[in-house]
Scaffold this motif. Structure first.
Motif, PDB file in Angstrom:
ATOM      1  N   GLU A 351       0.822  -1.211   0.000  1.00 43.41           N
ATOM      2  CA  GLU A 351       0.000   0.000   0.000  1.00 43.41           C
ATOM      3  C   GLU A 351       0.860   1.267   0.000  1.00 43.41           C
ATOM      4  O   GLU A 351       0.535   2.248  -0.674  1.00 43.41           O
ATOM      5  N   GLU A 352       1.955   1.252   0.754  1.00 43.78           N
ATOM      6  CA  GLU A 352       2.816   2.436   0.805  1.00 43.78           C
ATOM      7  C   GLU A 352       3.439   2.723  -0.556  1.00 43.78           C
ATOM      8  O   GLU A 352       3.551   3.891  -0.964  1.00 43.78           O
ATOM      9  N   GLN A 353       3.846   1.649  -1.256  1.00 44.88           N
ATOM     10  CA  GLN A 353       4.418   1.839  -2.586  1.00 44.88           C
ATOM     11  C   GLN A 353       3.380   2.384  -3.561  1.00 44.88           C
ATOM     12  O   GLN A 353       3.674   3.231  -4.405  1.00 44.88           O
ATOM     13  N   ALA A 354       2.142   1.884  -3.446  1.00 43.84           N
ATOM     14  CA  ALA A 354       1.068   2.356  -4.324  1.00 43.84           C
ATOM     15  C   ALA A 354       0.825   3.846  -4.127  1.00 43.84           C
ATOM     16  O   ALA A 354       0.667   4.609  -5.087  1.00 43.84           O
ATOM     17  N   LEU A 355       0.797   4.282  -2.863  1.00 49.29           N
ATOM     18  CA  LEU A 355       0.611   5.706  -2.571  1.00 49.29           C
ATOM     19  C   LEU A 355       1.771   6.529  -3.128  1.00 49.29           C
ATOM     20  O   LEU A 355       1.558   7.599  -3.718  1.00 49.29           O
ATOM     21  N   ILE A 400      -3.951   1.561  -8.965  1.00 46.27           N
ATOM     22  CA  ILE A 400      -2.586   1.090  -9.173  1.00 46.27           C
ATOM     23  C   ILE A 400      -2.558  -0.437  -9.175  1.00 46.27           C
ATOM     24  O   ILE A 400      -3.071  -1.071  -8.250  1.00 46.27           O
ATOM     25  N   GLY A 401      -1.968  -1.043 -10.201  1.00 43.31           N
ATOM     26  CA  GLY A 401      -1.866  -2.499 -10.278  1.00 43.31           C
ATOM     27  C   GLY A 401      -1.013  -3.063  -9.165  1.00 43.31           C
ATOM     28  O   GLY A 401       0.050  -2.524  -8.839  1.00 43.31           O
ATOM     29  N   VAL A 402      -1.464  -4.176  -8.562  1.00 41.07           N
ATOM     30  CA  VAL A 402      -0.750  -4.788  -7.441  1.00 41.07           C
ATOM     31  C   VAL A 402       0.542  -5.451  -7.896  1.00 41.07           C
ATOM     32  O   VAL A 402       1.588  -5.355  -7.236  1.00 41.07           O
TER      33      VAL A 402
END
Length: 418
Positions: A351-355, A400-402
């Protein structure tokens, strides 16, 4: 003759626009069901023209039809149904203008939620916000039971999809103001068959929950539709995420709360205790949530030498329900372990990377944020993160793609200054 033809032409046009609604429109104009429109006094002329009472009411009726259409409250307008299930189940009949025409409780808990609430005429997003807030206040939604199921039916697929997205956005905003993170499941009912209707009526749930129950049962060897119908939405959400079920027309945002049950780590520790083995003895372990005999359970699987062990225990109490041991040939064991290794090799972003990806793309620094939310989402067979954040001047939404962090879609809103 000219008046008669004009009257007939108006009547034909009105009939095409509002078929079979003459009686309702007369009542809307103030005429009683039996009252006749009075004819005017005859003109003081030699030729007495024949007067047609029905034609006299047509302009007023047409005006009433237009007023009803503009307000979105006419009896002849297409309607859609929006439902909300937690344990209380509530159904909203919504006009084509997204105004609530009526609110109906589908079970006793739903009656408690609707008691004292007047939702008629409100925008459906306002109504959903109010219902979620009432369920939080009544204790049905909390940090241990944080999932809701929204359903949309009765509209064409495109309209239903737009309404579904708007309601999920509303639910996310409502949960952002609560002291716990919420999780939202949402489904669209294109056609409601008899099996869905019968299950919904039998258990006092919405067509949306009944549809999910039937499809979930069709993919599980241990579940029946009746089992799922009696489960809370949070338990259903936990099972879907744990077992990676893929359901048609079901969207998911957020993570179902697991606080009412033991953790996966605690379940695995109990399995080692029941089996007298330890983690170092096992070549592979897997922990999944399931449902058995009216209770949420954990299934723990692991391999020791040429044997596969399976333990099932109550997720609430830890009680051992059943276990089995199965011997594998060297060839079969090698095949199974190879497949398991491949599945474990699949990685993705957090989640942090997606943000961080969304903020970098938007050119926004974390110091500028006044609100941010990142939650996992599953839609159309694709896992992603729904990232939402606000600054003083704009609102941003990213998907954002996982697997690889690809930006699948994004939207930037700039609120109008009034």
């Amino acid at each position: 003759m000219r008046t008669q033809k004009s009257a007939q032409k108006l009547a034909d046009i009105l009939q095409k626009v509002t078929p079979d609604s003459y009686k309702e429109l007369r009542l809307a104009c103030g005429f009683s069901d039996q009252e006749k429109v009075p004819a005017p006094a005859p003109a003081n002329t030699r030729t007495r023209r024949r007067f047609y009472p029905a034609a006299a009411g047509i302009p007023a009726l047409a005006a009433a039809a237009l007023a009803l259409w503009l307000t979105g409250s006419g009896p002849f307008l297409p309607l859609s149904t929006v439902t909300l299930d937690v344990n209380p189940s509530v159904s909203l009949e919504v006009t084509s203008k997204n105004k609530v025409r009526s609110a109906t409780a589908l079970n006793e808990d739903g009656e408690l939620i609707l008691e004292g609430m007047d939702l008629k005429g409100t925008d459906v997003t306002v109504a959903v916000n109010a219902l979620i807030g009432a369920m939080v206040q009544a204790g049905y939604l909390n940090e241990m039971e944080n999932s809701i199921l929204l359903g949309v039916s009765g509209a064409d697929e495109e309209t239903a999809g737009e309404l579904q997205n708007e309601l999920m956005r509303t639910a996310r905003k409502t949960f952002s103001e609560e002291p716990f993170d919420g999780a939202v499941l949402s489904t669209i009912i294109v056609t409601e068959d008899s099996a869905v209707t019968e299950l919904a009526e039998a258990y006092g749930i919405s067509a949306g929950k009944a549809s999910v129950a039937l499809e979930l049962a069709s993919q599980s060897s241990s579940l029946t539709a009746e089992d799922v119908a009696q489960m809370s939405v949070n338990d259903i959400n936990l099972l879907i995420s744990s077992q990676n079920y893929t359901l048609t027309d079901l969207s998911s945002q957020g993570t179902a709360s697991q606080q009412a049950y033991m953790t996966e780590e605690e379940a695995l520790a109990l399995a080692w205790e029941y089996s007298s083995y330890c983690e170092e003895d096992a070549e592979y372990t897997c922990v999944l949530m399931d449902y058995n005999s009216g209770a949420v359970t954990y299934e723990v699987e692991f391999y020791v030498d040429a044997y596969k062990y399976e333990y099932e225990m109550n997720a609430l109490t830890g009680e051992l329900l059943e276990w089995e041991m199965e011997w594998k040939t060297d060839e079969l064991l090698a095949i199974e372990l190879e497949e398991l290794e491949k599945s474990l090799a699949v990685t993705g972003i957090g989640e942090e990377q997606a943000l961080a990806i969304a903020l970098e793309h938007a050119g926004v620094d974390t110091s500028e944020l006044i609100f941010q939310s990142t939650c996992p989402s599953y839609e159309d067979g694709q896992e992603s993160y729904e990232v939402e954040f606000y600054t003083d001047t704009r609102e941003y939404e990213y998907k954002i793609g996982v697997t690889d962090g690809e930006i699948l879609e994004y939207t930037v809103y700039q609120p109008s200054e009034e």
